[in-house]
Design an enzyme around this catalytic site. Structure first.
Site, PDB file in Angstrom:
ATOM      1  N   PHE A 216     -80.519  29.983 -70.496  1.00 30.45           N
ATOM      2  CA  PHE A 216     -80.378  30.943 -69.403  1.00 30.45           C
ATOM      3  C   PHE A 216     -79.201  30.513 -68.551  1.00 30.45           C
ATOM      4  O   PHE A 216     -79.230  29.465 -67.917  1.00 30.45           O
ATOM      5  CB  PHE A 216     -81.642  31.071 -68.533  1.00 30.45           C
ATOM      6  CG  PHE A 216     -81.480  32.171 -67.518  1.00 30.45           C
ATOM      7  CD1 PHE A 216     -81.750  33.491 -67.852  1.00 30.45           C
ATOM      8  CD2 PHE A 216     -80.971  31.915 -66.245  1.00 30.45           C
ATOM      9  CE1 PHE A 216     -81.548  34.535 -66.940  1.00 30.45           C
ATOM     10  CE2 PHE A 216     -80.754  32.944 -65.331  1.00 30.45           C
ATOM     11  CZ  PHE A 216     -81.052  34.246 -65.687  1.00 30.45           C
TER      12      PHE A 216
ATOM     13  N   ASP B 289     -74.400  23.073 -67.380  1.00 30.94           N
ATOM     14  CA  ASP B 289     -74.837  24.056 -66.387  1.00 30.94           C
ATOM     15  C   ASP B 289     -76.009  23.436 -65.623  1.00 30.94           C
ATOM     16  O   ASP B 289     -77.133  23.403 -66.102  1.00 30.94           O
ATOM     17  CB  ASP B 289     -75.259  25.356 -67.086  1.00 30.94           C
ATOM     18  CG  ASP B 289     -75.766  26.402 -66.077  1.00 30.94           C
ATOM     19  OD1 ASP B 289     -75.950  26.055 -64.899  1.00 30.94           O
ATOM     20  OD2 ASP B 289     -75.981  27.557 -66.495  1.00 30.94           O
TER      21      ASP B 289
ATOM     22  N   LYS C   6     -76.987  27.586 -56.540  1.00 34.40           N
ATOM     23  CA  LYS C   6     -78.293  27.498 -55.872  1.00 34.40           C
ATOM     24  C   LYS C   6     -78.353  26.504 -54.698  1.00 34.40           C
ATOM     25  O   LYS C   6     -77.945  26.814 -53.605  1.00 34.40           O
ATOM     26  CB  LYS C   6     -79.377  27.178 -56.899  1.00 34.40           C
ATOM     27  CG  LYS C   6     -79.576  28.301 -57.928  1.00 34.40           C
ATOM     28  CD  LYS C   6     -80.775  28.021 -58.795  1.00 34.40           C
ATOM     29  CE  LYS C   6     -80.855  28.904 -60.018  1.00 34.40           C
ATOM     30  NZ  LYS C   6     -81.617  30.112 -59.853  1.00 34.40           N
TER      31      LYS C   6
HETATM   32  C1  LIG Z   1     -79.145  27.246 -65.466  1.00 29.31           C
HETATM   33  C2  LIG Z   1     -78.770  28.495 -64.719  1.00 29.31           C
HETATM   34  N1  LIG Z   1     -77.508  28.947 -64.790  1.00 29.31           N
HETATM   35  C3  LIG Z   1     -77.116  30.037 -64.138  1.00 29.31           C
HETATM   36  C4  LIG Z   1     -78.006  30.765 -63.377  1.00 29.31           C
HETATM   37  C5  LIG Z   1     -77.551  32.017 -62.682  1.00 29.31           C
HETATM   38  O1  LIG Z   1     -77.475  31.848 -61.303  1.00 29.31           O
HETATM   39  P1  LIG Z   1     -77.389  33.122 -60.343  1.00 29.31           P
HETATM   40  O2  LIG Z   1     -78.734  33.781 -60.395  1.00 29.31           O
HETATM   41  O3  LIG Z   1     -77.066  32.559 -58.995  1.00 29.31           O
HETATM   42  O4  LIG Z   1     -76.313  33.997 -60.879  1.00 29.31           O
HETATM   43  C6  LIG Z   1     -79.328  30.333 -63.261  1.00 29.31           C
HETATM   44  C7  LIG Z   1     -80.307  31.085 -62.468  1.00 29.31           C
HETATM   45  O5  LIG Z   1     -81.495  30.923 -62.555  1.00 29.31           O
HETATM   46  C8  LIG Z   1     -79.724  29.172 -63.963  1.00 29.31           C
HETATM   47  O6  LIG Z   1     -80.987  28.716 -63.906  1.00 29.31           O
END
Ligand SMILES: Cc1ncc(COP(=O)(O)O)c(C=O)c1O
Length: 425
Positions: free
Chosen positions: A145, A232, A273
């Site tokens: 994700f 990520d 976040k």
């Molecule tokens: C690992 C990861 N990458 C990217 C994102 C995307 O972040 P955003 O919702 O701020 O676009 C999330 C969101 O849950 C995430 O858990």
């Protein structure tokens, strides 16, 4: 115009009627937050056990972060990057020092930061690795994700997130998560691979923690094949897993330091976040010069990325993480939480297992992913004053703010135990 709503039913009705139905929230309407607590419109108090998907690591409305926001909001909020501003440079120095990279590229949301990392990685592939034009490929993992943009959903394994959003962006190769052999095989056999994009723990998928040495071995394999290792850490980063980054491995030092043998330095680090403590959307991509310098003026950007308001908020949010020793707290309380859940599992057939690291944990409910048991449990938890949300059907993620005390954590575990043991399907 009246902007606040005095009953939960009215608020839910309005969202149902005027908002796109792109979420399916738990039926609770929140009106206030402080530390580990949130209150609904009717004044009922809850423990927040989701932390806005790990954005509110520092607790709701942390006064230091809110004050930073207030002060800067009265001074200067947005200049765009057409001009310099007097906060961005100081933030860039601070955040690069904090995480140990030469440069940062500031963005707003997690998905934007992932997109940024993909662009940097591809450009590096063409300009530094010598990949022929339009041939660059990035390895990604099953059940990843990384956000919701058209490129990112192109390589999602979640049919619901992906179906009917094509045509999909090409240039991605999918391998099983936590499978070093599969990674080695692709790196050996496929041409023009420029990067591996991976979550060091898969949060959204249901808190899958890979083998202890997966991250290190994945980075080493990438480096043997002149391929960038992109972490990520939008969800796992910033103390959530008991270290500053999940890439820190078992290092529990207060400071981030590259000297620790368990640390695996990504070539590109993606954060979001909790970088702002959930106060304002701030994300970032960090890399050293050899990688980041492929980006030149006009090739990437965002009107809001690097604005002085976000920068001040992020500095305060990172200060709080360090000053309040949130890594140590997350690590210690995570152990207590998993031990309590393990004791619960021994008393019931309803929960199969608990897994996680630091305060990013999940329990797996003993029912199929299509069953409503996990959802019904979350509704029952809500009735008992604790908010959590199922992910992927039968998994419930538990990720409270990292400012929780041990007594509060035990109180929460007592609630979970009471609800689970009293639950009737
Ligand atoms: C690992 C990861 N990458 C990217 C994102 C995307 O972040 P955003 O919702 O701020 O676009 C999330 C969101 O849950 C995430 O858990």
């Amino acid at each position: 115009m009246q902007t606040t709503i005095d009953t939960s039913d009215k608020a839910i009705d309005l969202e149902e009627r005027y908002g796109a139905h792109n979420y399916h929230p738990l039926p609770v309407v929140l009106a206030k937050g402080e530390g580990v607590y949130v209150w609904d419109v009717e004044g009922k108090k809850y423990f927040d056990f989701l932390s806005a998907y790990s954005a509110v690591n520092q607790g709701h409305c942390h006064p230091r972060i809110v004050n930073a926001l207030k002060e800067q909001a009265e001074t200067l909020t947005l200049t765009s990057r057409a001009f310099y501003n007097d906060v961005l440079g100081a933030y860039e120095k601070y955040v690069t020092g904090y995480f140990g990279f030469d440069k940062v590229l500031p963005m707003n949301t997690g998905a934007e930061a992932v997109e940024t990392a993909i662009k940097i990685c591809r450009k590096w592939g063409y300009e530094k690795k010598g990949v022929p034009e339009n041939e660059a490929r990035i390895i990604i993992c099953e059940n990843n994700f990384h956000g919701r943009t058209t490129t990112i959903v192109s390589f999602s394994s979640d049919e619901n997130a992906r179906k009917n959003f094509g045509p999909y962006t090409p240039g991605f190769i999918k391998i099983a998560y936590d499978d070093i052999d599969a990674l080695e095989k692709v790196l050996e056999s496929e041409k023009n691979v420029v990067g591996l994009l991976v979550e060091p723990i898969q949060g959204e998928a249901g808190v899958y923690t890979p083998a202890k040495d997966f991250v290190r071995r994945a980075q080493e394999a990438c480096h043997r094949h002149d391929t960038l290792f992109i972490a990520d850490e939008v969800q796992t980063g910033i103390a959530r897993t008991g270290s500053l980054l999940a890439c820190c491995g078992d290092c529990s030092c207060q400071e981030h330091c590259e000297r620790q043998p368990t640390y695996t330095k990504p070539d590109i680090l993606v954060l979001g976040k909790a970088l702002s403590g959930g106060v304002y959307p701030v994300s970032a991509v960090l890399a050293d010069d050899a990688v980041m310098n492929v980006i030149k003026p006009g090739q990437h950007g965002s009107t809001f990325g690097g604005n002085p308001l976000g920068c001040k908020v992020a500095i305060a949010a990172l200060d709080v993480v360090k000053d309040e020793k949130l890594m140590v707290n997350a690590r210690r309380l995570g152990e207590v939480f998993r031990e309590r859940m393990q004791q619960l599992i021994e008393k019931t057939d309803l929960i199969k297992l608990v897994r996680g690291k630091g305060l990013l944990n999940a329990i797996v409910v003993n029912d199929g992913p299509a069953s409503s048991t996990a959802w019904d449990l979350c509704v029952a938890l809500k009735e008992n004053g604790l908010l959590a949300k199922p992910t992927h059907g039968n998994i419930i993620r538990f990720a409270p703010p990292l400012v929780m005390t041990e007594d509060q954590l035990h109180e929460c575990c007592d609630i979970i135990q009471k609800v689970v043991l009293g639950f009737k399907k």
